[in-house]
Design a protein around this motif. Sequence first.
Motif, short mmCIF file in Angstrom:
data_model
loop_
_atom_site.label_atom_id
_atom_site.label_comp_id
_atom_site.label_asym_id
_atom_site.label_seq_id
_atom_site.Cartn_x
_atom_site.Cartn_y
_atom_site.Cartn_z
N LEU B 103 0.84 -1.20 0.00
CA LEU B 103 0.00 0.00 0.00
C LEU B 103 0.87 1.25 0.00
CD1 LEU B 103 -2.76 1.43 0.61
CD2 LEU B 103 -2.33 0.95 3.02
N SER B 104 0.60 2.16 -0.94
CA SER B 104 1.25 3.47 -0.91
C SER B 104 0.16 4.50 -0.73
CB SER B 104 1.93 3.81 -2.22
OG SER B 104 2.76 2.80 -2.61
N PHE B 105 0.26 5.27 0.29
CA PHE B 105 -0.71 6.34 0.48
C PHE B 105 -0.05 7.46 1.25
CE2 PHE B 105 -2.94 4.92 4.68
CZ PHE B 105 -1.79 4.28 5.12
N ASN B 106 -0.84 8.47 1.54
CA ASN B 106 -0.32 9.65 2.16
C ASN B 106 -0.93 9.78 3.54
OD1 ASN B 106 0.32 12.55 2.42
ND2 ASN B 106 0.89 12.22 0.27
N VAL B 107 -0.10 9.81 4.56
CA VAL B 107 -0.65 9.93 5.90
C VAL B 107 -0.11 11.22 6.52
CG1 VAL B 107 -0.88 8.86 8.17
CG2 VAL B 107 -0.71 7.44 6.14
N ASN B 108 -1.01 12.10 6.87
CA ASN B 108 -0.64 13.40 7.43
C ASN B 108 0.45 14.08 6.59
OD1 ASN B 108 -2.51 13.02 9.43
ND2 ASN B 108 -1.05 12.08 10.83
N SER B 109 0.18 14.12 5.28
CA SER B 109 1.04 14.78 4.31
C SER B 109 2.39 14.10 4.12
CB SER B 109 1.27 16.26 4.66
OG SER B 109 0.06 16.89 4.90
N LYS B 110 2.49 12.88 4.56
CA LYS B 110 3.75 12.17 4.38
C LYS B 110 3.52 10.93 3.52
CE LYS B 110 7.57 10.31 6.98
NZ LYS B 110 8.00 9.62 8.15
N ALA B 111 4.28 10.80 2.44
CA ALA B 111 4.15 9.61 1.59
C ALA B 111 4.52 8.40 2.42
CB ALA B 111 5.05 9.74 0.38
N THR B 112 3.66 7.40 2.40
CA THR B 112 3.85 6.26 3.27
C THR B 112 3.66 4.97 2.50
OG1 THR B 112 2.95 7.55 5.09
CG2 THR B 112 3.00 5.18 5.40
N LYS B 113 4.57 4.03 2.71
CA LYS B 113 4.44 2.73 2.05
C LYS B 113 4.41 1.69 3.14
CE LYS B 113 6.36 3.06 -2.48
NZ LYS B 113 7.52 3.47 -3.18
N VAL B 114 3.49 0.77 3.03
CA VAL B 114 3.42 -0.26 4.05
C VAL B 114 2.80 -1.53 3.46
CG1 VAL B 114 1.25 0.68 4.93
CG2 VAL B 114 2.63 -0.73 6.43
N LEU B 115 3.32 -2.65 3.90
CA LEU B 115 2.74 -3.93 3.48
C LEU B 115 1.69 -4.30 4.51
CD1 LEU B 115 2.87 -6.64 1.79
CD2 LEU B 115 4.39 -7.45 3.60
N VAL B 116 0.46 -4.55 4.05
CA VAL B 116 -0.60 -4.92 5.01
C VAL B 116 -1.20 -6.27 4.66
CG1 VAL B 116 -1.27 -2.55 5.59
CG2 VAL B 116 -2.37 -3.70 3.66
N ASP B 117 -1.74 -6.91 5.66
CA ASP B 117 -2.57 -8.09 5.49
C ASP B 117 -3.86 -7.57 4.85
OD1 ASP B 117 -4.61 -10.06 6.13
OD2 ASP B 117 -3.21 -10.91 7.58
N SER B 118 -4.41 -8.29 3.87
CA SER B 118 -5.62 -7.79 3.21
C SER B 118 -6.74 -7.53 4.21
CB SER B 118 -6.10 -8.79 2.15
OG SER B 118 -6.46 -10.01 2.76
N ARG B 119 -6.70 -8.21 5.36
CA ARG B 119 -7.77 -8.06 6.35
C ARG B 119 -7.61 -6.83 7.23
NH1 ARG B 119 -6.89 -14.03 8.64
NH2 ARG B 119 -4.76 -13.36 8.20
N MET B 120 -6.47 -6.17 7.12
CA MET B 120 -6.20 -5.09 8.07
C MET B 120 -7.03 -3.86 7.76
SD MET B 120 -2.28 -4.71 9.16
CE MET B 120 -2.07 -4.00 10.78
N THR B 121 -7.62 -3.31 8.81
CA THR B 121 -8.36 -2.07 8.63
C THR B 121 -7.38 -0.90 8.60
OG1 THR B 121 -8.60 -1.77 11.01
CG2 THR B 121 -10.37 -2.96 9.87
N LEU B 122 -7.88 0.22 8.14
CA LEU B 122 -7.07 1.44 8.17
C LEU B 122 -6.71 1.79 9.62
CD1 LEU B 122 -5.85 3.97 6.87
CD2 LEU B 122 -8.13 5.01 6.90
#
Lengths: 327, 280
Positions: B103-122
């Motif tokens: 997953l690549s997204f932006n959290v509090n204006s910071k580009a963030t990459k993280v591998l998540v379990d498909s079941r994980m909630t935000l």
Amino acid sequence: MNPFKFSMAQNQSQAVNMLVSNNSAALLGGGTNLLDLMKEHVAAPTELIDITRLELKTIEKNALGISLGALAKNTDTANHPIIRSDYPLLSKAILAGASAQIRNMATNGGNLLQRTRCSYFYDIAMPCNKREPGSGCAAMEGFNRMHAIFGWSDQCVAVYPSDMAVALSALRASVRVLQQDGSSRNIAFDDFHILPGQHPEKDNSLKHGELITSIEIPENKLAAHSAYVKVRDRNSYAFALVSVAAGLALEGARIGDAHISMGGVAHKPWRALKAEAFLKGKTASTANFRAAAKAEMAAAKPLSHNKFKVEMGINSITNALEMALKG
Amino acid sequence: MLVIIERQPTIAFFSFQLINMKQKRTALSPEEQKLFGDLMPEELEEVLDSGLHRRHFLKLMSLATAGLLASHLIGAEQLFARAADIDDIQDLIPGAIENGVNLSFNVNSKATKVLVDSRMTLLDTLRERIGLTGSKKGCDHGQCGACTVIVDGNRVLSCLTLAATCEGKSVITIEGLAKGNELNPMQAAFLKHDGFQCGYCTPGQICSAVALMKEAKEGQASFVTKDIRAQQQGILLTDEEISERMSGNICRCGAYPNIVAAIKEAQTGKSVEQNWLFVG
Ligand SMILES: Cc1cc2nc3c(=O)[nH]c(=O)nc-3n(C[C@H](O)[C@H](O)[C@H](O)COP(=O)(O)OP(=O)(O)OC[C@H]3O[C@@H](n4cnc5c(N)ncnc54)[C@H](O)[C@@H]3O)c2cc1C
Ligand code: SF4
Ligand code: FES
Ligand code: FES
């Protein structure tokens, strides 16, 4: 939650193909109902197909009325300028449901397919024919205060929870569906949700492998005279005990056509056909409204804990019609 | 009020990563040094010399300041709430978990990459993987609003959002509302009006209220809007409107009158008296 594969559909036919190729795959709209059910192990799809990136988000006028994209959010639908001015009954009903956060997530298609809030359905330790056909119905002899008074069967007494759908029923909408073979079909709203009968595991007439693409609402003359009444245990953020969507097409002091549907009373949005028939051509007056309401509710079959819904139904229909008349 | 970052991945699988993470613990930021110096001047030198790192520092601070941290030091919370070790998380091997989603997204204006379990909630991703523990888990079923965050400008429930659906999106959490040490006006108004007691629902209340300001500006309607057909932008919200529009955020402590007053003040920019009338 059971393990599942996460897929993202890029277009409609891809979504349908993905769904068809896996019998236990499910589409993911806003996820506000499906995820909740998955956390409780009531639903356990092996694949989730995220359809929120599909371009089915437009709300636009057409020759017959207005078309609501299946992936448009509930918030955007309720606040669309044309919906607010020409179909305010729909705006009101959507805004009566859930919370601002949930309406920001919920899609129109997902809203129609939300499942019952019967607490026994959610509790996997309890028998429930809807969750597990043949296991019995815990609500029948249990706490059934929130349950149905119309159209229930010996298999299931649950009610269908959507507010939005009650308005769509009154507005005599239809649901447009993309089928497995790539063609589309239109399902009249009355035929979309079904009564429990001997198969309460089925909530509606959609088949696996079908994608709701839009909801179509025909043009009407109700905008100035419609109302949504919702009676619940707290003022906001609660499901309906009884709700009524009412619209009056007036011809002077007479009622050309009355549109009345109820929520919280049956396994589907309940078209108050007897009340509608009673009012056609009559003068719009409180006495007539109450008589129509009584005619409708006379056929109610309450359960052990929800007799109050009959009286509540009479008052709510009367109230909604009075509010609609006032505008 | 002190928010301590305690990142303890609950999944045993990740534990081997911890060793790696511990070595890379980031040092104290200048602001954290200053705050520590203000509160415990004698200890500062020692702390810096001994090479104590951020995690230890945070633990120390929690002990030292319990009951000591006055609300004028509220900015301290912001300092502690900054995400730690986000880089470490990226090191996870993609194939290592079943149904992993990058997953690549932006959290509090910071580009963030993280591998998540498909079941994980935000919500779990923010709290357990990114170290942003401001968003709270009240019910995990969409019924309380404690997990409210702002995604692409709109308030949503992070407990009913799968992290995997957030690809490319922009998420704002309570940690992202202040500009440095300057509180968001809604945060300041909640402080002024005591819009909380235990504080558990507060991050969700504030995120919800911040997004509500945008909704009012756009002219969105609510169920209690008097004339739904009349449309105007920039609505000034009445108490009734605020209550209805904030009904998705439950406060078990019942700080509702204060919350309503805070939101009114933040919206008008004018000092607001509390309304103690309980309507029943
Ligand atoms: C605490 C709480 C309170 C609530 N209160 C109310 C209330 O008062 N009134 C009310 O009406 N509702 C209420 N809701 C329910 C809410 O409105 C629904 O959960 C929401 O509308 C579902 O939409 P969704 O997009 O999130 O659906 P999802 O959860 O994504 O999907 C629901 C179902 O629809 C299917 N689906 C989704 N889109 C399509 C499509 N295009 N074609 C075919 N299948 C599709 C999914 O596979 C799934 O089976 C409440 C929910 C919560 C959690
Ligand atoms: S009423 Fe329907 S949903 Fe509820 S327990 Fe009975 S069968 Fe299940
Ligand atoms: S934790 Fe998400 S609504 Fe309660
Ligand atoms: S402040 Fe305690 S729950 Fe709201």
